[in-house]
Design a protein around this motif. Sequence first.
Motif, PDB file in Angstrom:
ATOM      1  N   SER A  10       0.851  -1.188   0.000  1.00 43.36           N
ATOM      2  CA  SER A  10       0.000   0.000   0.000  1.00 43.36           C
ATOM      3  C   SER A  10       0.893   1.247   0.000  1.00 43.36           C
ATOM      4  O   SER A  10       2.002   1.243   0.526  1.00 43.36           O
ATOM      5  N   GLU A  12       0.570   4.043   1.564  1.00 40.90           N
ATOM      6  CA  GLU A  12       0.832   4.582   2.893  1.00 40.90           C
ATOM      7  C   GLU A  12       1.941   3.797   3.588  1.00 40.90           C
ATOM      8  O   GLU A  12       2.849   4.388   4.168  1.00 40.90           O
ATOM      9  N   SER A  13       1.913   2.503   3.523  1.00 43.98           N
ATOM     10  CA  SER A  13       2.944   1.692   4.166  1.00 43.98           C
ATOM     11  C   SER A  13       4.306   1.963   3.546  1.00 43.98           C
ATOM     12  O   SER A  13       5.309   2.062   4.247  1.00 43.98           O
ATOM     13  N   TRP A  14       4.345   2.103   2.261  1.00 50.06           N
ATOM     14  CA  TRP A  14       5.615   2.354   1.567  1.00 50.06           C
ATOM     15  C   TRP A  14       6.186   3.718   1.960  1.00 50.06           C
ATOM     16  O   TRP A  14       7.367   3.847   2.247  1.00 50.06           O
ATOM     17  N   ASP A  16       5.480   5.422   4.736  1.00 46.89           N
ATOM     18  CA  ASP A  16       5.882   5.337   6.139  1.00 46.89           C
ATOM     19  C   ASP A  16       7.251   4.677   6.275  1.00 46.89           C
ATOM     20  O   ASP A  16       8.082   5.120   7.063  1.00 46.89           O
ATOM     21  N   LYS A  17       7.493   3.639   5.494  1.00 46.79           N
ATOM     22  CA  LYS A  17       8.790   2.949   5.542  1.00 46.79           C
ATOM     23  C   LYS A  17       9.907   3.868   5.053  1.00 46.79           C
ATOM     24  O   LYS A  17      10.987   3.911   5.639  1.00 46.79           O
TER      25      LYS A  17
END
Length: 139
Positions: A10, A12-14, A16-17
């Motif tokens: 996703s 957002e996850s990418w 955030d990472k």
Amino acid sequence: MTERKPPGVSFESWVDKQIRDATERGDFTSLPGFGKPLPDDKAPYDELWWVKSKMHREGVSVLPPTLALRKEAEDARDAVDRATTESEVRRILTGINEKITAAILRPPPGPPLGRKPFDIDAVLTEWREARAKDRRVEG
């Protein structure tokens, strides 16, 4: 950051990472204002805050031309009070009078100017009297 988002992750996850990795590397520690509180965090939200802040830092004014000229006339009058010679007074007033006359002949956009050129002789008389008064007080 040239890395592309992998398929199936996703967005957002990418993101955030990416932020977490940059934080761990210390990429944000050299940014101006790092570790300091945000300025004026109690002020109401203004969507043009950055534009206004940039204009303030750069000394840019957005006054309509007539209001800017009024301000310039006030500044000229203050400069006359600080002037040390009659020729300096004449130079200051002649310069602002040229601008005021031009604005009267060709009104710029905005509110009315509401000014007329300075009477140089009258201002010089006031200037001389103030100088004479200052000399009497000093002596």
